[in-house]
Design an enzyme around this catalytic site. Structure first.
Site, PDB file in Angstrom:
ATOM      1  N   ARG A   1       0.838  -1.207   0.000  1.00  7.01           N
ATOM      2  CA  ARG A   1       0.000   0.000   0.000  1.00  7.01           C
ATOM      3  C   ARG A   1       0.882   1.270   0.000  1.00  7.01           C
ATOM      4  O   ARG A   1       1.026   1.930  -1.008  1.00  7.01           O
ATOM      5  CB  ARG A   1      -0.948  -0.021   1.215  1.00  7.01           C
ATOM      6  CG  ARG A   1      -2.097   0.981   1.142  1.00  7.01           C
ATOM      7  CD  ARG A   1      -1.716   2.384   1.581  1.00  7.01           C
ATOM      8  NE  ARG A   1      -1.196   2.440   2.932  1.00  7.01           N
ATOM      9  CZ  ARG A   1      -0.626   3.518   3.459  1.00  7.01           C
ATOM     10  NH1 ARG A   1      -0.488   4.619   2.746  1.00  7.01           N
ATOM     11  NH2 ARG A   1      -0.151   3.506   4.692  1.00  7.01           N
ATOM     12  N   ASP A   2       1.511   1.556   1.127  1.00  5.29           N
ATOM     13  CA  ASP A   2       2.321   2.779   1.218  1.00  5.29           C
ATOM     14  C   ASP A   2       3.448   2.739   0.189  1.00  5.29           C
ATOM     15  O   ASP A   2       3.784   3.740  -0.450  1.00  5.29           O
ATOM     16  CB  ASP A   2       2.902   2.893   2.636  1.00  5.29           C
ATOM     17  CG  ASP A   2       3.231   4.322   3.042  1.00  5.29           C
ATOM     18  OD1 ASP A   2       3.467   5.144   2.140  1.00  5.29           O
ATOM     19  OD2 ASP A   2       3.255   4.618   4.245  1.00  5.29           O
TER      20      ASP A   2
ATOM     21  N   HIS B   1       4.778   4.181  12.792  1.00  8.85           N
ATOM     22  CA  HIS B   1       4.947   4.109  11.328  1.00  8.85           C
ATOM     23  C   HIS B   1       5.913   5.230  10.934  1.00  8.85           C
ATOM     24  O   HIS B   1       5.574   6.408  11.045  1.00  8.85           O
ATOM     25  CB  HIS B   1       3.559   4.303  10.704  1.00  8.85           C
ATOM     26  CG  HIS B   1       3.505   4.442   9.227  1.00  8.85           C
ATOM     27  ND1 HIS B   1       2.906   3.500   8.416  1.00  8.85           N
ATOM     28  CD2 HIS B   1       3.928   5.411   8.379  1.00  8.85           C
ATOM     29  CE1 HIS B   1       2.955   3.893   7.158  1.00  8.85           C
ATOM     30  NE2 HIS B   1       3.583   5.064   7.111  1.00  8.85           N
TER      31      HIS B   1
ATOM     32  N   HIS C   1       8.823   7.037   8.238  1.00 12.93           N
ATOM     33  CA  HIS C   1       9.480   7.183   6.935  1.00 12.93           C
ATOM     34  C   HIS C   1      10.920   7.619   7.202  1.00 12.93           C
ATOM     35  O   HIS C   1      11.178   8.386   8.124  1.00 12.93           O
ATOM     36  CB  HIS C   1       8.732   8.208   6.079  1.00 12.93           C
ATOM     37  CG  HIS C   1       7.440   7.649   5.547  1.00 12.93           C
ATOM     38  ND1 HIS C   1       7.289   7.219   4.250  1.00 12.93           N
ATOM     39  CD2 HIS C   1       6.261   7.401   6.156  1.00 12.93           C
ATOM     40  CE1 HIS C   1       6.063   6.744   4.086  1.00 12.93           C
ATOM     41  NE2 HIS C   1       5.414   6.842   5.227  1.00 12.93           N
TER      42      HIS C   1
ATOM     43  N   CYS D   1       3.567   9.390   0.668  1.00 10.34           N
ATOM     44  CA  CYS D   1       2.220   9.853   0.357  1.00 10.34           C
ATOM     45  C   CYS D   1       2.279  10.935  -0.709  1.00 10.34           C
ATOM     46  O   CYS D   1       2.947  11.953  -0.528  1.00 10.34           O
ATOM     47  CB  CYS D   1       1.562  10.401   1.630  1.00 10.34           C
ATOM     48  SG  CYS D   1      -0.029  11.167   1.297  1.00 10.34           S
TER      49      CYS D   1
ATOM     50  N   ASN E   1       9.307   4.516   3.388  1.00  9.44           N
ATOM     51  CA  ASN E   1       9.165   3.986   4.751  1.00  9.44           C
ATOM     52  C   ASN E   1      10.502   3.374   5.182  1.00  9.44           C
ATOM     53  O   ASN E   1      11.354   3.082   4.344  1.00  9.44           O
ATOM     54  CB  ASN E   1       8.139   2.838   4.769  1.00  9.44           C
ATOM     55  CG  ASN E   1       6.724   3.320   4.593  1.00  9.44           C
ATOM     56  OD1 ASN E   1       6.326   3.722   3.509  1.00  9.44           O
ATOM     57  ND2 ASN E   1       5.953   3.274   5.652  1.00  9.44           N
TER      58      ASN E   1
HETATM   59  N1  COA Z   1     -13.376   4.295  -3.316  1.00  7.55           N
HETATM   60  C1  COA Z   1     -13.543   4.681  -4.602  1.00  7.55           C
HETATM   61  N2  COA Z   1     -14.035   5.887  -4.972  1.00  7.55           N
HETATM   62  C2  COA Z   1     -14.361   6.737  -3.987  1.00  7.55           C
HETATM   63  C3  COA Z   1     -14.231   6.407  -2.622  1.00  7.55           C
HETATM   64  C4  COA Z   1     -13.697   5.133  -2.307  1.00  7.55           C
HETATM   65  N3  COA Z   1     -13.500   4.745  -1.049  1.00  7.55           N
HETATM   66  N4  COA Z   1     -14.651   7.445  -1.892  1.00  7.55           N
HETATM   67  C5  COA Z   1     -15.041   8.403  -2.756  1.00  7.55           C
HETATM   68  N5  COA Z   1     -14.865   7.973  -4.022  1.00  7.55           N
HETATM   69  C6  COA Z   1     -15.190   8.678  -5.266  1.00  7.55           C
HETATM   70  C7  COA Z   1     -16.656   9.056  -5.338  1.00  7.55           C
HETATM   71  O1  COA Z   1     -17.390   7.993  -5.843  1.00  7.55           O
HETATM   72  C8  COA Z   1     -16.605  10.258  -6.254  1.00  7.55           C
HETATM   73  O2  COA Z   1     -16.424   9.801  -7.576  1.00  7.55           O
HETATM   74  P1  COA Z   1     -16.947  10.664  -8.828  1.00  7.55           P
HETATM   75  O3  COA Z   1     -16.131  11.920  -8.856  1.00  7.55           O
HETATM   76  O4  COA Z   1     -16.666   9.776  -9.994  1.00  7.55           O
HETATM   77  O5  COA Z   1     -18.400  10.907  -8.547  1.00  7.55           O
HETATM   78  C9  COA Z   1     -15.286  10.936  -5.843  1.00  7.55           C
HETATM   79  O6  COA Z   1     -14.471   9.909  -5.275  1.00  7.55           O
HETATM   80  C10 COA Z   1     -15.494  12.035  -4.840  1.00  7.55           C
HETATM   81  O7  COA Z   1     -16.213  11.538  -3.733  1.00  7.55           O
HETATM   82  P2  COA Z   1     -16.352  12.307  -2.336  1.00  7.55           P
HETATM   83  O8  COA Z   1     -17.130  11.463  -1.404  1.00  7.55           O
HETATM   84  O9  COA Z   1     -16.851  13.715  -2.608  1.00  7.55           O
HETATM   85  O10 COA Z   1     -14.904  12.318  -1.806  1.00  7.55           O
HETATM   86  P3  COA Z   1     -13.817  13.456  -1.792  1.00  7.55           P
HETATM   87  O11 COA Z   1     -13.647  14.115  -3.109  1.00  7.55           O
HETATM   88  O12 COA Z   1     -14.078  14.310  -0.612  1.00  7.55           O
HETATM   89  O13 COA Z   1     -12.485  12.564  -1.556  1.00  7.55           O
HETATM   90  C11 COA Z   1     -11.376  10.673  -0.621  1.00  7.55           C
HETATM   91  C12 COA Z   1     -12.293  11.835  -0.384  1.00  7.55           C
HETATM   92  C13 COA Z   1     -10.789  10.236   0.715  1.00  7.55           C
HETATM   93  C14 COA Z   1     -12.111   9.511  -1.238  1.00  7.55           C
HETATM   94  C15 COA Z   1     -10.246  11.073  -1.586  1.00  7.55           C
HETATM   95  O14 COA Z   1      -9.693  12.269  -1.141  1.00  7.55           O
HETATM   96  C16 COA Z   1      -9.162  10.042  -1.681  1.00  7.55           C
HETATM   97  O15 COA Z   1      -9.369   8.955  -2.198  1.00  7.55           O
HETATM   98  N6  COA Z   1      -7.940  10.349  -1.227  1.00  7.55           N
HETATM   99  C17 COA Z   1      -6.847   9.434  -1.283  1.00  7.55           C
HETATM  100  C18 COA Z   1      -5.981   9.607  -0.097  1.00  7.55           C
HETATM  101  C19 COA Z   1      -4.878   8.586  -0.065  1.00  7.55           C
HETATM  102  O16 COA Z   1      -5.046   7.425  -0.367  1.00  7.55           O
HETATM  103  N7  COA Z   1      -3.674   9.046   0.354  1.00  7.55           N
HETATM  104  C20 COA Z   1      -2.534   8.212   0.487  1.00  7.55           C
HETATM  105  C21 COA Z   1      -2.557   7.382   1.718  1.00  7.55           C
HETATM  106  S1  COA Z   1      -2.277   8.315   3.202  1.00  7.55           S
HETATM  107 ZN    ZN Z   2       3.366   6.259   5.391  1.00 12.84          ZN
END
Ligand code: COA
Ligand code: ZN
Length: 305
Positions: A15-16, A207, A209, A240, A249
């Site tokens: 994942r990370d 955790h 890095h 990230c 990490n």
């Molecule tokens: N899996 C897949 N798609 C997701 C989802 C999930 N868990 N949660 C939200 N989405 C999709 C929605 O379906 C929507 O899709 P669309 O634009 O096609 O309609 C879009 O994401 C926006 O949804 P919303 O609920 O408004 O979320 P958001 O825009 O506020 O985003 C997160 C929130 C958390 C989903 C998004 O910021 C994200 O995925 N971030 C990734 C963070 C990450 O992994 N960082 C690294 C690890 S620390």
């Molecule tokens: Zn990390």
């Protein structure tokens, strides 16, 4: 020295490690690396995340990957999530555990999950209720605990208020993450002591890095404070994409080597772990921040002389 007899390692490379790589691994390659991890004794594996595929394209296929996980006795798999949609994807994919994640700093929380820490905590209520009702184990992870490359210093009080909110919601298994590699051993020791005093019924994981070379020193500081669970990533991959300047990490094989040298049990076979690290480098094409993959383990050097 206050050293544990034994520690638990969570392998977060799938994942990370892979989330920040330019190379998108095939499902078969991802599964092969998890198989090699489990074979090496790394039985706690964070297999991927269930997040927006637009935000993190390399994690879009975690659902399908779950069907390829080795079904080995004692293996524990989890996926990283931020919301109910993520939890339900994990459940549908057959996972029994997920890691619900938030950031202590406002800047990273907004960049990473599009919410303030306060709003994120509110949104977690439905996630925790669903997990409880459906028997899915949830641990919590708090990012940017020791510093944030967007906001700078993160006051301990701010960290403690996020921890308190998660504790109030019923979480009893929390990971403190140094997402941006800004922690130092003195700070880790102090924070680890303080959180254990404040929340004695929580099980803690650290955790780190290795962005500034302090990763293993930070582990040692955590051990001195009595913490015995640590996240690591194969070959030192990691970072990230929403934390400027984030890098790898601590490498799994580096921590296993340190523990072997100090007589701390990990349950991991270092030689197999090193082979895993080389295979990771072969697949991603290049080296990252693992010391043991470059230098070899101490016992090999001794044999040569
Ligand atoms: N899996 C897949 N798609 C997701 C989802 C999930 N868990 N949660 C939200 N989405 C999709 C929605 O379906 C929507 O899709 P669309 O634009 O096609 O309609 C879009 O994401 C926006 O949804 P919303 O609920 O408004 O979320 P958001 O825009 O506020 O985003 C997160 C929130 C958390 C989903 C998004 O910021 C994200 O995925 N971030 C990734 C963070 C990450 O992994 N960082 C690294 C690890 S620390
Ligand atoms: Zn990390």
């Amino acid at each position: 020295m206050n050293l544990p007899k034994k520690i638990t390692i969570w392998e977060v490379g799938p994942r990370d490690g892979l989330q920040n790589e330019k190379v998108h691994l095939t499902l078969e390659q991802k599964a092969e690396l998890i198989q090699l991890s489990v074979d090496a004794g790394l039985k706690n594996v964070e297999v991927g995340s269930f997040v927006s595929p637009k935000a993190i394209p390399t994690m879009a296929d975690t659902d399908q990957l779950c069907a390829l996980l080795p079904q080995v006795e004692g293996a524990k798999y989890r996926g990283l999530i931020f919301n109910l949609k993520g939890l339900q994807r994990g459940e549908k994919a057959g996972l029994k555990a997920c890691e619900l994640t938030i950031s202590a700093s406002r800047g990273h929380c907004l960049a990473n999950m599009n919410k303030t820490p306060e709003d994120a905590v509110q949104s977690f209520k439905e996630v925790i209720e669903y997990a409880n009702a459906n028997n899915i184990y949830l641990n919590g992870a708090v990012a940017t605990v020791f510093g944030c490359s967007i906001d700078g210093k993160v006051p301990f009080e701010q960290v403690a208020s996020v921890l308190k909110a998660l504790h109030t919601l019923g979480m009893r298994d929390l990971t403190l993450a140094d997402t941006t590699g800004m922690a130092n051993p003195k700070q880790v020791y102090e924070y680890s002591c303080r959180v254990q005093e404040l929340f004695p019924d929580i099980k803690w994981t650290l955790h780190f890095h290795n962005t500034r070379g302090l990763g293993l020193a930070n582990v040692l500081a955590g051990m001195q404070a009595g913490i015995t669970s640590f996240d690591t990533a194969y070959a030192g991959l990691g970072g990230c994409p929403f934390a400027p300047g984030a890098s790898g990490n601590i490498a799994t094989e580096d921590l296993v080597n340190m523990c072997n040298e100090m007589g701390i049990e990990t349950g991991v076979d270092l030689d197999k772990c090193i082979k895993l690290g080389y295979r990771v480098e072969e697949i991603i094409g290049g080296t990252r921040s693992s010391s043991i993959l470059r230098a070899g383990k101490c016992s090999d050097i001794v044999k040569k002389h």
